[in-house]
Design a protein around this motif. Sequence first.
Motif, PDB file in Angstrom:
ATOM      1  N   ILE A  44       0.864  -1.181   0.000  1.00 49.00           N
ATOM      2  CA  ILE A  44       0.000   0.000   0.000  1.00 49.00           C
ATOM      3  C   ILE A  44       0.901   1.231   0.000  1.00 49.00           C
ATOM      4  N   HIS A  45       0.566   2.190  -0.841  1.00 47.51           N
ATOM      5  CA  HIS A  45       1.335   3.431  -0.918  1.00 47.51           C
ATOM      6  C   HIS A  45       0.356   4.604  -0.873  1.00 47.51           C
ATOM      7  N   LYS A  46       0.643   5.552   0.009  1.00 43.78           N
ATOM      8  CA  LYS A  46      -0.263   6.692   0.122  1.00 43.78           C
ATOM      9  C   LYS A  46       0.490   7.904   0.661  1.00 43.78           C
ATOM     10  N   THR A  47       0.096   9.089   0.189  1.00 39.07           N
ATOM     11  CA  THR A  47       0.661  10.352   0.660  1.00 39.07           C
ATOM     12  C   THR A  47      -0.469  11.224   1.176  1.00 39.07           C
ATOM     13  N   LEU A  48      -0.283  11.763   2.394  1.00 44.27           N
ATOM     14  CA  LEU A  48      -1.311  12.599   3.014  1.00 44.27           C
ATOM     15  C   LEU A  48      -0.692  13.897   3.499  1.00 44.27           C
ATOM     16  N   PRO A  49      -1.458  14.991   3.501  1.00 48.48           N
ATOM     17  CA  PRO A  49      -0.937  16.261   4.030  1.00 48.48           C
ATOM     18  C   PRO A  49      -0.801  16.202   5.546  1.00 48.48           C
ATOM     19  N   LEU A  50       0.261  16.813   6.077  1.00 49.72           N
ATOM     20  CA  LEU A  50       0.453  16.932   7.513  1.00 49.72           C
ATOM     21  C   LEU A  50       1.312  18.159   7.784  1.00 49.72           C
ATOM     22  N   LYS A  51       0.794  19.053   8.610  1.00 50.84           N
ATOM     23  CA  LYS A  51       1.506  20.283   8.919  1.00 50.84           C
ATOM     24  C   LYS A  51       2.773  19.995   9.723  1.00 50.84           C
ATOM     25  N   SER A  52       3.683  20.944   9.696  1.00 48.68           N
ATOM     26  CA  SER A  52       4.961  20.770  10.392  1.00 48.68           C
ATOM     27  C   SER A  52       4.789  20.652  11.900  1.00 48.68           C
ATOM     28  N   ASP A  53       3.676  21.191  12.442  1.00 47.81           N
ATOM     29  CA  ASP A  53       3.396  21.071  13.866  1.00 47.81           C
ATOM     30  C   ASP A  53       2.235  20.102  14.129  1.00 47.81           C
ATOM     31  N   GLY A  54       1.992  19.213  13.171  1.00 49.20           N
ATOM     32  CA  GLY A  54       0.923  18.233  13.310  1.00 49.20           C
ATOM     33  C   GLY A  54       1.383  17.015  14.103  1.00 49.20           C
ATOM     34  N   ARG A  55       0.612  15.927  13.967  1.00 53.37           N
ATOM     35  CA  ARG A  55       0.892  14.722  14.738  1.00 53.37           C
ATOM     36  C   ARG A  55       0.656  13.488  13.872  1.00 53.37           C
ATOM     37  N   LEU A  56       1.585  12.534  13.972  1.00 56.29           N
ATOM     38  CA  LEU A  56       1.429  11.236  13.321  1.00 56.29           C
ATOM     39  C   LEU A  56       1.265  10.178  14.394  1.00 56.29           C
ATOM     40  N   VAL A  57       0.226   9.336  14.260  1.00 54.26           N
ATOM     41  CA  VAL A  57      -0.068   8.283  15.232  1.00 54.26           C
ATOM     42  C   VAL A  57      -0.028   6.940  14.519  1.00 54.26           C
ATOM     43  N   ILE A  58       0.759   6.003  15.054  1.00 54.85           N
ATOM     44  CA  ILE A  58       0.887   4.662  14.479  1.00 54.85           C
ATOM     45  C   ILE A  58       0.490   3.641  15.532  1.00 54.85           C
ATOM     46  N   ASP A  59      -0.421   2.742  15.174  1.00 57.81           N
ATOM     47  CA  ASP A  59      -0.878   1.686  16.069  1.00 57.81           C
ATOM     48  C   ASP A  59      -0.745   0.364  15.322  1.00 57.81           C
ATOM     49  N   THR A  60       0.209  -0.475  15.747  1.00 58.78           N
ATOM     50  CA  THR A  60       0.459  -1.710  15.019  1.00 58.78           C
ATOM     51  C   THR A  60       0.829  -2.818  15.981  1.00 58.78           C
TER      52      THR A  60
END
Length: 278
Positions: free
Chosen positions: A35-51
């Motif tokens: 799976i390949h995907k690109t999403l917008p995220l601001k420089s002061d945003g947050r990335l959450v990974i649950d695996t």
Amino acid sequence: MVIIHMEDSMRLLSLLVALSFLCISSATSQISREIHKTLPLKSDGRLVIDTYKGSITVRTHDKPQVEVDVRIESDDSNSREAEMDVKDTEIDIDGSDAEVTLHTSYKDLERERHTGFWNNIFHSFEFSNSLPLVHYTIKMPRTAELRIKDYKSRTRIDDLRSDLTFKTYKGEAEINNLLGGIELETYKGTVHISFSHLSSDSRIETQKGSITIAVPKGDKYDLLTNFGRRVNFSTDFDVQRIERNKKHNHYDYQANIHGGGPRLRLTSEKGEMRLVEK
């Protein structure tokens, strides 16, 4: 008339068995999807990974976006079940330019493979071990916050310039060139953390894992520990040892390194902790 001796027949049988295992292994190892995907995220945003299991590789860039590459591969010797498992493993990708979430979902993998009392007792363990491996390769804004919840993946994070929250049960992790603070919880994982600058309060906790923390020479921070008596602690810094139970060699440690600054709290029941200067 062709005569096959017993020794030759055994060699032939061994060769056929080896080839059959090789074919099965090759067939199973090739079962995967991407799976390949690109999403917008601001420089002061947050990335959450649950695996759950597999690997997580995070690198950073200066673009206001998250680039996500996922490979799902089988971890089951049964090629038919493995193919179904890979197909049914879902990666939920959602969010906005303020927060992006990536979640590994195995909810569709529960199938009626097990019947009877004892099969149900052991089902949870067997099911857990045969779940597909999910490998995340991610590029994210270097100043965005990162939060990871994991069970037993191998993780590498490079050049993050923000705070990191990381919970793993028994995963292995290498965190390089971190500028910010970290909230780490692990049960018996192996983690190496290398700061480029310890600029925020940090808390590192393990039950019986092995943790190494490398801090640059000259960084200012306050060290506080909460250790069980079976913790193996070593450090390059001049710290004060506080006696909790001399009979059982039970000690805690504290120090105002280079005059003090952000708090670095280390907690462990019986793990290994190393605090080194780099």
